[in-house]
Design a protein around this motif. Structure first.
Motif, mmCIF file in Angstrom:
data_model
loop_
_atom_site.group_PDB
_atom_site.id
_atom_site.type_symbol
_atom_site.label_atom_id
_atom_site.label_comp_id
_atom_site.label_asym_id
_atom_site.label_seq_id
_atom_site.Cartn_x
_atom_site.Cartn_y
_atom_site.Cartn_z
ATOM 1 N N VAL A 64 0.649 -1.196 0.050
ATOM 2 C CA VAL A 64 -0.086 0.004 0.087
ATOM 3 C C VAL A 64 0.723 1.284 -0.115
ATOM 4 N N GLU A 65 1.879 1.154 0.747
ATOM 5 C CA GLU A 65 2.878 2.307 0.898
ATOM 6 C C GLU A 65 3.591 2.696 -0.662
ATOM 7 N N ARG A 66 3.746 1.471 -1.410
ATOM 8 C CA ARG A 66 4.295 1.850 -2.616
ATOM 9 C C ARG A 66 3.129 2.169 -3.537
ATOM 10 N N ALA A 67 1.888 1.702 -3.454
ATOM 11 C CA ALA A 67 0.795 2.145 -4.217
ATOM 12 C C ALA A 67 0.451 3.751 -3.943
ATOM 13 N N MET A 68 0.617 4.061 -2.648
ATOM 14 C CA MET A 68 0.434 5.373 -2.566
ATOM 15 C C MET A 68 1.398 6.217 -3.308
ATOM 16 N N HIS A 69 2.831 6.002 -3.244
ATOM 17 C CA HIS A 69 3.657 6.860 -4.001
ATOM 18 C C HIS A 69 3.132 6.693 -5.560
ATOM 19 N N ARG A 95 -10.017 -2.633 -0.570
ATOM 20 C CA ARG A 95 -10.465 -2.882 0.904
ATOM 21 C C ARG A 95 -9.175 -2.813 1.613
ATOM 22 N N THR A 96 -7.908 -3.190 1.196
ATOM 23 C CA THR A 96 -6.695 -3.270 2.039
ATOM 24 C C THR A 96 -6.324 -1.860 1.992
ATOM 25 N N PHE A 97 -6.280 -1.168 1.169
ATOM 26 C CA PHE A 97 -5.949 0.299 0.852
ATOM 27 C C PHE A 97 -6.770 1.284 2.049
ATOM 28 N N ARG A 98 -8.019 0.725 1.826
ATOM 29 C CA ARG A 98 -8.864 1.548 2.797
ATOM 30 C C ARG A 98 -8.560 1.296 3.901
ATOM 31 N N SER A 99 -8.445 0.088 4.596
ATOM 32 C CA SER A 99 -8.278 -0.133 5.888
ATOM 33 C C SER A 99 -6.817 0.483 6.396
ATOM 34 N N ILE A 100 -5.804 0.582 5.614
ATOM 35 C CA ILE A 100 -4.753 1.086 6.128
ATOM 36 C C ILE A 100 -4.540 2.507 6.164
ATOM 37 N N VAL A 101 -5.090 2.986 4.950
ATOM 38 C CA VAL A 101 -5.058 4.719 4.761
ATOM 39 C C VAL A 101 -6.149 5.382 4.918
ATOM 40 N N GLY A 102 -7.335 4.874 4.979
ATOM 41 C CA GLY A 102 -8.661 5.594 5.682
ATOM 42 C C GLY A 102 -9.320 6.143 4.297
ATOM 43 N N GLN A 103 -8.788 5.744 3.167
ATOM 44 C CA GLN A 103 -9.866 6.263 2.428
ATOM 45 C C GLN A 103 -9.587 5.477 1.056
ATOM 46 N N SER A 104 -10.606 5.369 0.098
ATOM 47 C CA SER A 104 -10.227 4.582 -1.259
ATOM 48 C C SER A 104 -8.962 5.051 -2.085
ATOM 49 N N PRO A 105 -8.462 4.262 -2.745
ATOM 50 C CA PRO A 105 -7.279 4.801 -3.793
ATOM 51 C C PRO A 105 -7.744 5.934 -4.636
ATOM 52 N N SER A 106 -8.790 5.980 -5.056
ATOM 53 C CA SER A 106 -9.410 6.884 -5.890
ATOM 54 C C SER A 106 -9.346 8.544 -5.072
ATOM 55 N N ASP A 107 -10.113 8.083 -3.854
ATOM 56 C CA ASP A 107 -10.216 9.339 -3.112
ATOM 57 C C ASP A 107 -8.799 9.811 -2.686
ATOM 58 N N SER A 124 6.185 11.883 5.728
ATOM 59 C CA SER A 124 6.037 11.649 7.295
ATOM 60 C C SER A 124 4.348 11.405 7.374
ATOM 61 N N TRP A 125 3.681 12.111 6.849
ATOM 62 C CA TRP A 125 2.133 12.085 7.094
ATOM 63 C C TRP A 125 1.722 11.090 6.261
ATOM 64 N N ALA A 126 2.089 10.704 5.175
ATOM 65 C CA ALA A 126 1.568 9.675 4.247
ATOM 66 C C ALA A 126 1.846 8.161 4.526
ATOM 67 N N ARG A 127 2.884 8.011 5.492
ATOM 68 C CA ARG A 127 3.156 6.688 5.602
ATOM 69 C C ARG A 127 2.280 5.979 6.322
ATOM 70 N N PRO A 128 1.877 4.852 6.036
ATOM 71 C CA PRO A 128 0.718 3.878 6.768
ATOM 72 C C PRO A 128 1.229 3.493 8.028
ATOM 73 N N SER A 129 0.453 3.482 8.897
ATOM 74 C CA SER A 129 0.710 3.003 10.323
ATOM 75 C C SER A 129 0.131 1.544 10.594
ATOM 76 N N SER A 130 0.825 0.722 11.303
ATOM 77 C CA SER A 130 0.020 -0.434 11.843
ATOM 78 C C SER A 130 -0.409 -0.402 13.067
ATOM 79 N N PHE A 131 -0.438 0.725 13.742
ATOM 80 C CA PHE A 131 -0.793 1.104 15.285
ATOM 81 C C PHE A 131 -1.998 0.953 15.216
ATOM 82 N N GLY A 132 -2.605 -0.004 16.370
ATOM 83 C CA GLY A 132 -4.169 0.235 16.151
ATOM 84 C C GLY A 132 -4.709 -0.440 15.509
ATOM 85 N N GLU A 133 -4.097 -1.546 14.687
ATOM 86 C CA GLU A 133 -4.776 -2.292 13.617
ATOM 87 C C GLU A 133 -4.617 -3.738 14.374
ATOM 88 N N ALA A 134 -5.786 -4.425 14.125
ATOM 89 C CA ALA A 134 -5.667 -5.840 14.838
ATOM 90 C C ALA A 134 -5.410 -6.848 13.615
#
Length: 142
Positions: A64-69, A95-107, A124-134
């Motif tokens: 997802v991080e690479r996809a964001m770029h 689905r994975t992108f939305r769960s990690i980033v909080g929005q769809s790839p197109s958004d 720094s802001w865009a780096r996905p975080s795994s904190f709080g994710e089960a």
């Protein structure tokens, strides 16, 4: 730190580096466990204890991080980006992108077209975080 712990950490780093290099290719737990010289179950437990997330979630986050770029920096289609970063299903990617980033790839792409920000801030802001994710999964990665 004991010699055994140092060796285990080295093996975990080697395995994570292999995942970083080959994130766009199909990867599975048996292959990664062989790199770490461990059984599959022990590898998953050790990876999670070392890095705070399962190997599967790490790989998803890396993709997802690479996809964001690619969404920010290219005009490639979302489907093309999905396949380029190693997902085989557009639905799973979205689905994975939305769960990690909080929005769809197109958004995300639409929001990225806003005013330019300094690269250091954006990264720094865009780096996905795994904190709080089960973590929901273990086993097959791709």
């Amino acid at each position: 730190m004991s010699r055994a712990v140092e060796q285990t950490n080295r093996l975990m780093l080697r395995t994570r580096d292999a995942m970083d290099r080959s994130y766009a290719h199909p990867l599975d737990i048996p292959a990664l466990a062989r790199i770490a010289h461990m059984s599959e179950a022990h590898f998953i437990r050790t990876f999670r204890a070392t890095f705070g997330e399962t190997p599967h979630r790490y790989l998803q986050r890396r993709r997802v991080e690479r996809a964001m770029h690619l969404l920010r920096e290219t005009d490639r289609s979302i489907t093309d980006i999905c396949l380029a970063v190693g997902f085989t299903s557009l639905g799973t990617f979205s689905r994975t992108f939305r769960s990690i980033v909080g929005q769809s790839p197109s958004d995300y792409r639409e929001a990225a077209d806003g005013p330019a920000l300094p690269t250091c801030f954006t990264m720094s802001w865009a780096r996905p975080s795994s904190f709080g994710e089960a973590p929901r999964d273990q086993g097959k990665l791709a």
